[in-house]
Design a protein around this motif. Structure first.
Motif, PDB file in Angstrom:
ATOM      1  N   ILE A  53       0.544  -1.256   0.410  1.00  0.00           N
ATOM      2  CA  ILE A  53      -0.108  -0.018   0.187  1.00  0.00           C
ATOM      3  C   ILE A  53       1.008   1.428   0.165  1.00  0.00           C
ATOM      4  CG2 ILE A  53      -1.628   1.310   1.113  1.00  0.00           C
ATOM      5  CD1 ILE A  53      -2.884  -1.155   2.338  1.00  0.00           C
ATOM      6  N   ASN A  54       0.314   1.807  -1.054  1.00  0.00           N
ATOM      7  CA  ASN A  54       1.303   3.471  -1.254  1.00  0.00           C
ATOM      8  C   ASN A  54       2.865   3.195  -1.014  1.00  0.00           C
ATOM      9  OD1 ASN A  54      -0.870   4.770  -1.267  1.00  0.00           O
ATOM     10  ND2 ASN A  54      -1.251   4.781   1.082  1.00  0.00           N
ATOM     11  N   ASP A  55       3.282   2.234  -1.849  1.00  0.00           N
ATOM     12  CA  ASP A  55       4.291   1.868  -1.908  1.00  0.00           C
ATOM     13  C   ASP A  55       5.580   2.769  -3.249  1.00  0.00           C
ATOM     14  OD1 ASP A  55       7.223   0.666  -2.582  1.00  0.00           O
ATOM     15  OD2 ASP A  55       6.647  -1.396  -1.731  1.00  0.00           O
ATOM     16  N   PRO A  56       6.106   3.633  -3.337  1.00  0.00           N
ATOM     17  CA  PRO A  56       6.373   4.817  -4.002  1.00  0.00           C
ATOM     18  C   PRO A  56       6.662   4.010  -5.340  1.00  0.00           C
ATOM     19  CG  PRO A  56       8.092   4.557  -2.304  1.00  0.00           C
ATOM     20  CD  PRO A  56       6.441   3.849  -1.631  1.00  0.00           C
ATOM     21  N   ARG A  57       7.695   2.437  -4.978  1.00  0.00           N
ATOM     22  CA  ARG A  57       8.139   1.747  -6.183  1.00  0.00           C
ATOM     23  C   ARG A  57       6.996   1.275  -6.991  1.00  0.00           C
ATOM     24  NH1 ARG A  57      10.913  -3.363  -3.234  1.00  0.00           N
ATOM     25  NH2 ARG A  57       8.457  -2.667  -2.146  1.00  0.00           N
ATOM     26  N   TYR A  58       6.246   1.322  -7.119  1.00  0.00           N
ATOM     27  CA  TYR A  58       5.367   0.720  -7.429  1.00  0.00           C
ATOM     28  C   TYR A  58       3.708   1.627  -7.887  1.00  0.00           C
ATOM     29  CZ  TYR A  58       6.613  -3.387  -5.766  1.00  0.00           C
ATOM     30  OH  TYR A  58       7.914  -4.104  -5.664  1.00  0.00           O
ATOM     31  N   GLU A  59       4.656   3.464  -8.087  1.00  0.00           N
ATOM     32  CA  GLU A  59       3.254   4.667  -8.046  1.00  0.00           C
ATOM     33  C   GLU A  59       3.226   5.122  -9.244  1.00  0.00           C
ATOM     34  OE1 GLU A  59       3.200   8.284  -5.949  1.00  0.00           O
ATOM     35  OE2 GLU A  59       2.182   6.666  -5.012  1.00  0.00           O
ATOM     36  N   SER A  60       2.728   5.158 -10.187  1.00  0.00           N
ATOM     37  CA  SER A  60       2.354   6.138 -11.074  1.00  0.00           C
ATOM     38  C   SER A  60       2.696   7.287 -11.240  1.00  0.00           C
ATOM     39  CB  SER A  60       0.906   6.033 -12.702  1.00  0.00           C
ATOM     40  OG  SER A  60       0.361   5.969 -12.207  1.00  0.00           O
ATOM     41  N   ASP A  61       2.472   8.165 -12.117  1.00  0.00           N
ATOM     42  CA  ASP A  61       2.528   9.721 -11.772  1.00  0.00           C
ATOM     43  C   ASP A  61       1.168   9.973 -11.950  1.00  0.00           C
ATOM     44  OD1 ASP A  61       5.193   9.143 -12.410  1.00  0.00           O
ATOM     45  OD2 ASP A  61       5.328  10.046 -14.553  1.00  0.00           O
ATOM     46  N   SER A  62       0.079   8.877 -12.077  1.00  0.00           N
ATOM     47  CA  SER A  62      -1.735   9.349 -12.389  1.00  0.00           C
ATOM     48  C   SER A  62      -2.105   9.739 -10.787  1.00  0.00           C
ATOM     49  CB  SER A  62      -2.258   8.586 -12.948  1.00  0.00           C
ATOM     50  OG  SER A  62      -1.551   8.421 -14.511  1.00  0.00           O
ATOM     51  N   TYR A  63      -2.418  11.107 -10.890  1.00  0.00           N
ATOM     52  CA  TYR A  63      -3.497  10.961  -9.243  1.00  0.00           C
ATOM     53  C   TYR A  63      -2.497  10.616  -8.227  1.00  0.00           C
ATOM     54  CZ  TYR A  63      -6.652   9.610 -13.532  1.00  0.00           C
ATOM     55  OH  TYR A  63      -7.158   9.150 -14.388  1.00  0.00           O
ATOM     56  N   THR A  64      -1.610  11.142  -8.117  1.00  0.00           N
ATOM     57  CA  THR A  64      -0.968  11.261  -6.711  1.00  0.00           C
ATOM     58  C   THR A  64      -0.893  11.487  -5.371  1.00  0.00           C
ATOM     59  OG1 THR A  64       1.108  12.613  -7.654  1.00  0.00           O
ATOM     60  CG2 THR A  64       1.195  10.750  -8.400  1.00  0.00           C
ATOM     61  N   ASP A  65      -2.010  12.815  -5.558  1.00  0.00           N
ATOM     62  CA  ASP A  65      -2.634  12.848  -4.087  1.00  0.00           C
ATOM     63  C   ASP A  65      -4.367  11.653  -3.766  1.00  0.00           C
ATOM     64  OD1 ASP A  65      -3.773  13.204  -6.422  1.00  0.00           O
ATOM     65  OD2 ASP A  65      -5.662  14.958  -5.716  1.00  0.00           O
ATOM     66  N   GLN A  66      -3.919  10.928  -4.394  1.00  0.00           N
ATOM     67  CA  GLN A  66      -4.944   9.469  -4.037  1.00  0.00           C
ATOM     68  C   GLN A  66      -4.274   8.518  -2.711  1.00  0.00           C
ATOM     69  OE1 GLN A  66      -8.442  10.386  -3.737  1.00  0.00           O
ATOM     70  NE2 GLN A  66      -7.680  12.695  -4.493  1.00  0.00           N
ATOM     71  N   SER A  67      -4.493   7.607  -2.347  1.00  0.00           N
ATOM     72  CA  SER A  67      -3.726   6.611  -2.409  1.00  0.00           C
ATOM     73  C   SER A  67      -4.583   5.308  -2.815  1.00  0.00           C
ATOM     74  CB  SER A  67      -4.717   6.621  -0.288  1.00  0.00           C
ATOM     75  OG  SER A  67      -3.433   5.485   0.057  1.00  0.00           O
ATOM     76  N   ASP A  68      -3.677   4.547  -2.987  1.00  0.00           N
ATOM     77  CA  ASP A  68      -4.163   3.243  -3.608  1.00  0.00           C
ATOM     78  C   ASP A  68      -4.565   1.996  -2.017  1.00  0.00           C
ATOM     79  OD1 ASP A  68      -1.835   1.809  -2.325  1.00  0.00           O
ATOM     80  OD2 ASP A  68      -1.240   2.789  -4.308  1.00  0.00           O
ATOM     81  N   THR A  69      -5.060   2.713  -0.952  1.00  0.00           N
ATOM     82  CA  THR A  69      -4.789   1.891  -0.089  1.00  0.00           C
ATOM     83  C   THR A  69      -6.001   0.964   0.128  1.00  0.00           C
ATOM     84  OG1 THR A  69      -3.938   3.277   2.102  1.00  0.00           O
ATOM     85  CG2 THR A  69      -5.783   1.518   2.482  1.00  0.00           C
ATOM     86  N   VAL A  70      -5.982   0.407   0.290  1.00  0.00           N
ATOM     87  CA  VAL A  70      -7.682  -1.584   0.193  1.00  0.00           C
ATOM     88  C   VAL A  70      -8.355  -1.367   1.654  1.00  0.00           C
ATOM     89  CG1 VAL A  70      -7.047  -1.678  -1.640  1.00  0.00           C
ATOM     90  CG2 VAL A  70      -5.759  -3.118  -0.461  1.00  0.00           C
ATOM     91  N   SER A  71      -9.187  -1.594   1.789  1.00  0.00           N
ATOM     92  CA  SER A  71      -9.732  -1.899   3.493  1.00  0.00           C
ATOM     93  C   SER A  71      -9.932  -3.545   3.367  1.00  0.00           C
ATOM     94  CB  SER A  71     -11.364  -1.828   3.103  1.00  0.00           C
ATOM     95  OG  SER A  71     -11.685  -0.551   3.309  1.00  0.00           O
ATOM     96  N   ALA A  72      -9.861  -4.799   1.952  1.00  0.00           N
ATOM     97  CA  ALA A  72      -9.917  -6.431   2.065  1.00  0.00           C
ATOM     98  C   ALA A  72      -8.820  -7.034   0.734  1.00  0.00           C
ATOM     99  CB  ALA A  72     -11.361  -6.291   1.767  1.00  0.00           C
ATOM    100  N   VAL A  73      -8.280  -7.827   0.877  1.00  0.00           N
ATOM    101  CA  VAL A  73      -8.346  -8.350  -0.745  1.00  0.00           C
ATOM    102  C   VAL A  73      -9.196 -10.033  -0.965  1.00  0.00           C
ATOM    103  CG1 VAL A  73      -5.746  -9.644  -1.456  1.00  0.00           C
ATOM    104  CG2 VAL A  73      -5.452  -7.399   0.087  1.00  0.00           C
ATOM    105  N   VAL A  74      -9.293  -9.831  -1.576  1.00  0.00           N
ATOM    106  CA  VAL A  74      -9.952 -11.546  -1.963  1.00  0.00           C
ATOM    107  C   VAL A  74      -8.989 -11.675  -3.335  1.00  0.00           C
ATOM    108  CG1 VAL A  74     -11.690 -12.842  -2.985  1.00  0.00           C
ATOM    109  CG2 VAL A  74     -11.994 -10.922  -1.528  1.00  0.00           C
ATOM    110  N   SER A  75      -8.549 -13.313  -2.998  1.00  0.00           N
ATOM    111  CA  SER A  75      -7.651 -13.593  -3.826  1.00  0.00           C
ATOM    112  C   SER A  75      -8.087 -15.639  -4.276  1.00  0.00           C
ATOM    113  CB  SER A  75      -6.287 -14.447  -3.488  1.00  0.00           C
ATOM    114  OG  SER A  75      -5.328 -15.062  -4.269  1.00  0.00           O
ATOM    115  N   CYS A  76      -8.642 -15.017  -5.953  1.00  0.00           N
ATOM    116  CA  CYS A  76      -8.870 -16.576  -5.953  1.00  0.00           C
ATOM    117  C   CYS A  76      -8.174 -17.308  -6.972  1.00  0.00           C
ATOM    118  CB  CYS A  76     -10.486 -16.658  -6.755  1.00  0.00           C
ATOM    119  SG  CYS A  76     -11.843 -15.643  -5.833  1.00  0.00           S
TER     120      CYS A  76
END
Length: 300
Positions: free
Chosen positions: A150-173
């Motif tokens: 979450i919010n790791d700069p290694r994997y952040e593009s230049d778009s919408y950098t004022d927003q977070s990529d935080t998630v409340s849950a993950v589902v993996s199938c």
């Protein structure tokens, strides 16, 4: 013969709108798109008598594609039910590794899509504090990595950098959690050798380090706080071995993360995995995490 009467539906209750081909970013000159499933009443201004509904939790869905460009509409018929249960659903594309977009391009794109949706939360009736990511196969690999970085700069593009990529849950199938093992397990599948070159580059000596970085197992840290995880996997999977889920479950438990896991008896990869029970398990897990309270049509 009498003409029968039924009531109209002024609040547009139970109606689902498919908003197609939303461009959320352009990477390397390539338009990246998503489709959004939302309550029809979300269409502001459609009917003055229809108030805008309260913000809803968001499910960001990433279809498995062997890290190629996902088919956005493949699961839409099944995902509609989650709108009736009180969610907004977005199915997202990412760049195709076979077109010259190696790791971490797909992960950057999924994170960009999450930030885009936060940026446009009001437009799509999204509660930006309640965002979950759900993926299948390679899409599950992306979902797991999203929740673990979450919010790791290694994997952040230049778009919408004022927003977070935080998630409340993950589902993996049936997601790959150990990429090295995934390719060993799939070595006889046609195209696996080409896919490795596209994902990891043309220098095999660099592959082990990249595969490790792309493996969710290696990102779990004992001291880190993570969102809850739901893992589901068929025990007869011929593409991604079932033990990848058990290893991920054990590692998350060791790190004291909130994790649930389900073994789907006799299920192969994708094919006979899906059932009404699977969708019910996912819904109950997500309801417990984000507590949607505005569903049009709650069911047991």
């Amino acid at each position: 013969m009498a003409i029968h009467e039924i009531d109209n539906n002024p609040m547009m209750a139970g109606q689902v709108r498919l908003i197609e081909n939303i461009i959320y970013a352009a990477e390397d000159g390539e338009a990246l798109k998503m489709d959004v499933l939302a309550p029809w009443a979300q269409r502001v201004g459609y009917l003055k008598s229809v108030p805008k509904p309260d913000p809803r939790p968001l499910i960001v869905f990433v279809q498995g594609s062997s890290w190629r460009r996902p088919t956005m509409g493949e699961q839409i018929p099944e995902l509609v039910q989650f709108v009736h249960y009180g969610y907004v659903v977005a199915t997202v594309q990412h760049r195709n590794s076979l077109d010259g977009h190696p790791f971490p391009a797909f992960l950057e794109d999924v994170k960009t899509a999450i930030r885009f949706l936060r940026k446009h939360a009001d437009e799509y009736c999204i509660d930006s504090k309640r965002v979950v990511v759900w993926g299948t196969s390679s899409g599950a690999n992306a979902a797991l990595l999203t929740g673990l970085t979450i919010n790791d700069p290694r994997y952040e593009s230049d778009s919408y950098t004022d927003q977070s990529d935080t998630v409340s849950a993950v589902v993996s199938c049936f997601g790959p959690t150990d990429v090295e093992e995934t390719f060993e397990h799939a070595e006889n599948i046609p195209g696996a050798d080409i896919l490795q070159i596209c994902l990891f580059g043309d220098d095999p000596q660099k592959w082990p380090a990249i595969k490790q970085e792309m493996s969710p197992l290696t990102h779990v840290q004992d001291s880190q706080q993570y969102p809850p995880f739901l893992l589901l996997h068929g025990d007869s999977d011929e593409v991604v071995a079932y033990d990848q889920m058990t290893k991920m479950y054990d590692r998350l438990q060791a790190a004291h993360a909130n994790v649930e896991a389900y073994r789907v008896k006799g299920a192969n990869h994708e094919r006979d995995f899906w059932s009404p029970q699977i969708y019910k398990i996912v819904r109950q897990f997500l309801d417990g995490v984000v507590h949607p309270d505005d569903a049009d049509d709650k069911e047991d």
